[in-house]
Design a protein around this motif. Structure first.
Motif, short mmCIF file in Angstrom:
data_model
loop_
_atom_site.label_atom_id
_atom_site.label_comp_id
_atom_site.label_asym_id
_atom_site.label_seq_id
_atom_site.Cartn_x
_atom_site.Cartn_y
_atom_site.Cartn_z
N PHE A 12 0.80 -1.22 0.00
CA PHE A 12 0.00 0.00 0.00
C PHE A 12 0.83 1.27 0.00
O PHE A 12 0.36 2.32 -0.47
CB PHE A 12 -1.07 -0.02 1.10
CG PHE A 12 -2.37 0.29 0.47
CD1 PHE A 12 -2.86 -0.52 -0.54
CD2 PHE A 12 -3.05 1.45 0.77
CE1 PHE A 12 -4.03 -0.20 -1.22
CE2 PHE A 12 -4.21 1.79 0.09
CZ PHE A 12 -4.71 0.95 -0.90
N LYS A 38 15.53 -2.38 2.46
CA LYS A 38 14.16 -2.44 1.94
C LYS A 38 13.73 -1.05 1.46
O LYS A 38 13.08 -0.90 0.43
CB LYS A 38 13.20 -2.97 3.01
CG LYS A 38 13.22 -4.48 3.12
CD LYS A 38 12.41 -4.97 4.30
CE LYS A 38 10.93 -5.07 4.00
NZ LYS A 38 10.16 -5.62 5.13
N LYS A 94 -5.83 2.44 7.66
CA LYS A 94 -6.64 1.64 8.58
C LYS A 94 -6.03 0.26 8.68
O LYS A 94 -5.31 -0.12 7.75
CB LYS A 94 -8.11 1.58 8.14
CG LYS A 94 -8.41 1.26 6.68
CD LYS A 94 -7.80 0.07 6.03
CE LYS A 94 -8.21 -1.28 6.53
NZ LYS A 94 -7.54 -2.40 5.75
N TRP A 157 1.72 -11.41 8.32
CA TRP A 157 1.14 -10.81 9.53
C TRP A 157 -0.38 -10.93 9.57
O TRP A 157 -0.99 -10.87 10.63
CB TRP A 157 1.57 -9.33 9.69
CG TRP A 157 1.28 -8.44 8.51
CD1 TRP A 157 2.16 -8.08 7.53
CD2 TRP A 157 0.05 -7.77 8.20
NE1 TRP A 157 1.55 -7.24 6.62
CE2 TRP A 157 0.25 -7.03 7.01
CE3 TRP A 157 -1.21 -7.72 8.80
CZ2 TRP A 157 -0.75 -6.25 6.42
CZ3 TRP A 157 -2.20 -6.95 8.21
CH2 TRP A 157 -1.97 -6.23 7.04
N GLU A 170 -9.32 -5.84 10.69
CA GLU A 170 -8.37 -5.49 9.63
C GLU A 170 -9.07 -5.10 8.33
O GLU A 170 -8.65 -4.17 7.66
CB GLU A 170 -7.45 -6.69 9.38
CG GLU A 170 -6.03 -6.30 8.98
CD GLU A 170 -5.93 -5.69 7.60
OE1 GLU A 170 -5.12 -4.77 7.39
OE2 GLU A 170 -6.64 -6.13 6.69
N TYR A 274 -8.88 6.74 -3.82
CA TYR A 274 -7.56 6.92 -3.19
C TYR A 274 -6.95 8.25 -3.61
O TYR A 274 -6.29 8.93 -2.83
CB TYR A 274 -6.61 5.78 -3.56
CG TYR A 274 -7.08 4.42 -3.10
CD1 TYR A 274 -7.15 4.11 -1.74
CD2 TYR A 274 -7.44 3.43 -4.01
CE1 TYR A 274 -7.57 2.86 -1.31
CE2 TYR A 274 -7.86 2.18 -3.59
CZ TYR A 274 -7.93 1.91 -2.25
OH TYR A 274 -8.34 0.66 -1.82
#
Ligand SMILES: NC(=O)c1ccc[n+]([C@@H]2O[C@H](COP(=O)([O-])OP(=O)(O)OC[C@H]3O[C@@H](n4cnc5c(N)ncnc54)[C@H](O)[C@@H]3O)[C@@H](O)[C@H]2O)c1
Length: 324
Positions: A12, A38, A94, A157, A170, A274
């Motif tokens: 994201f 990274k 979120k 995760w 989530e 977005y």
């Protein structure tokens, strides 16, 4: 020029970075990951972006006007508190966390200051949702039902309750937020969750794979949101249906279908939500005018409270009342 930093180097962050890099008067100056390597790899796709493996180092070295926080649910806390200490506006994805502990601390610090925040409840920026909200204001809603039915995201995760908070917190949180956006505040939730297939199919799955939550609103509306993440990839159903005295409003991923006395019509989503979300946030950072931001930290906290209450209800097997 609005100078932006991004925290997180995953999927994201990439979506937001692409939008920001196409916006006039915006420059992505820095990216921070869990390691310098990274961050460097992520930064290599953009021009003149510095990379960091530590947020304090990034914030000490750069003069940023705004920061995007795109980390998994368990990784929130230090980041937001550091940004608030430095009075840097932020857009955070979120959910706010896996439970209420971190968001309560962040909100308490936010209440001492006036810092611009935005939370990634992007559905609010859809054409269909703005039409839906208007229609609902001119009718009486009896009830709403909806669901987020899909497969389990592959990031490690996500399958762990401690690191993601589970599907309702989530993912289905988007639908909780839409219900709050259109129906107002929640009084009580009652949830039942179960693990039917995924924990025996894959290693390390501690999240429930089915669940259903009954929600009572202060205005008397009753809603039910269900979710599952056990479907095979390719099968999904995400949406929210409102049953009103004027007809049925059916919100899906790509638009709204309306049925009034058997006559049907539809509203297609054209604007990218977005992009609209980022335009609203960057406009606020540039001008101080926050009126275009449709979800800020304070408001998103209330959505998160409902999702966490559902988790508590499922664990206790009892209804949970939300405090006023
Ligand atoms: N609004 C939406 O539609 C939407 C869509 C997708 C994801 N999201 C949200 O965005 C968040 C991130 O999701 P994703 O798909 O990018 O996950 P991801 O696993 O692809 O990426 C998360 C990144 O955060 C990094 N990270 C973790 N802890 C960090 C820390 N302390 N400092 C810096 N970086 C850290 C990880 O190394 C990883 O690069 C999630 O909360 C997810 O719910 C929102």
């Amino acid at each position: 020029m609005v100078k932006v930093g991004i925290i997180g180097t995953g999927w994201f962050s990439g979506v937001h970075a692409k939008i920001l890099s196409n916006m006039q008067g915006v420059q992505i100056n820095a990216i921070c990951g869990t390691s310098q390597e990274k961050a460097e790899k992520f930064a290599s796709s953009y021009e003149d972006v510095n990379s960091y493996g530590n947020i304090v180092e990034m914030l000490d070295s750069e003069k940023l006007d705004a920061v995007y926080v795109c980390v998994p649910p368990f990784a929130h806390g230090e980041i937001e508190l550091e940004l608030l200490t430095r009075e840097i506006p932020f857009l955070v994805e979120k959910p706010l966390s896996v439970d209420l502990e971190v968001p309560t601390r962040v909100l308490s610090k936010l209440n001492e200051k006036s810092i611009i925040t935005s939370v990634g409840y992007h559905f609010r920026y859809k054409d269909s949702v703005s039409y839906l909200k208007n229609e609902l204001e001119n009718s009486t809603t009896g009830m709403a039902t909806g669901g987020w039915m899909g497969s389990m995201p592959t990031v490690p995760w996500w399958r762990n309750q401690q690191t993601s908070g589970g599907q309702f917190i989530e993912q289905t949180t988007h639908l909780v937020d839409l219900l709050r956006y259109t129906m107002g505040e929640v009084e009580e939730v009652y949830a039942a969750y179960a693990s039917r297939a995924l924990s025996s199919q894959y290693e390390g799955v501690t999240v429930s794979d089915v669940g259903t939550v009954t929600i009572k609103f202060s205005n008397g509306v009753i809603a039910n949101l269900s979710n599952t993440c056990l479907l095979p990839e390719g099968d999904s159903m995400v949406g929210l249906d409102y049953y009103t005295n004027k007809g049925i409003l059916r919100l899906g991923f790509n638009g709204l279908e309306i049925s009034k006395k058997g006559e049907t019509s539809s509203v297609k989503d054209i604007v990218n939500p977005y992009e609209k979300e980022s335009e609203a946030f960057i406009h606020a950072v540039r001008t101080g005018d926050t009126s275009l931001i449709l979800s800020d930290y304070r408001d998103a906290f209330k959505t998160h409270e409902v999702a966490v209450a559902a988790q508590v209800s499922a664990e206790k097997g009892q209804p949970v009342r939300l405090t006023k």
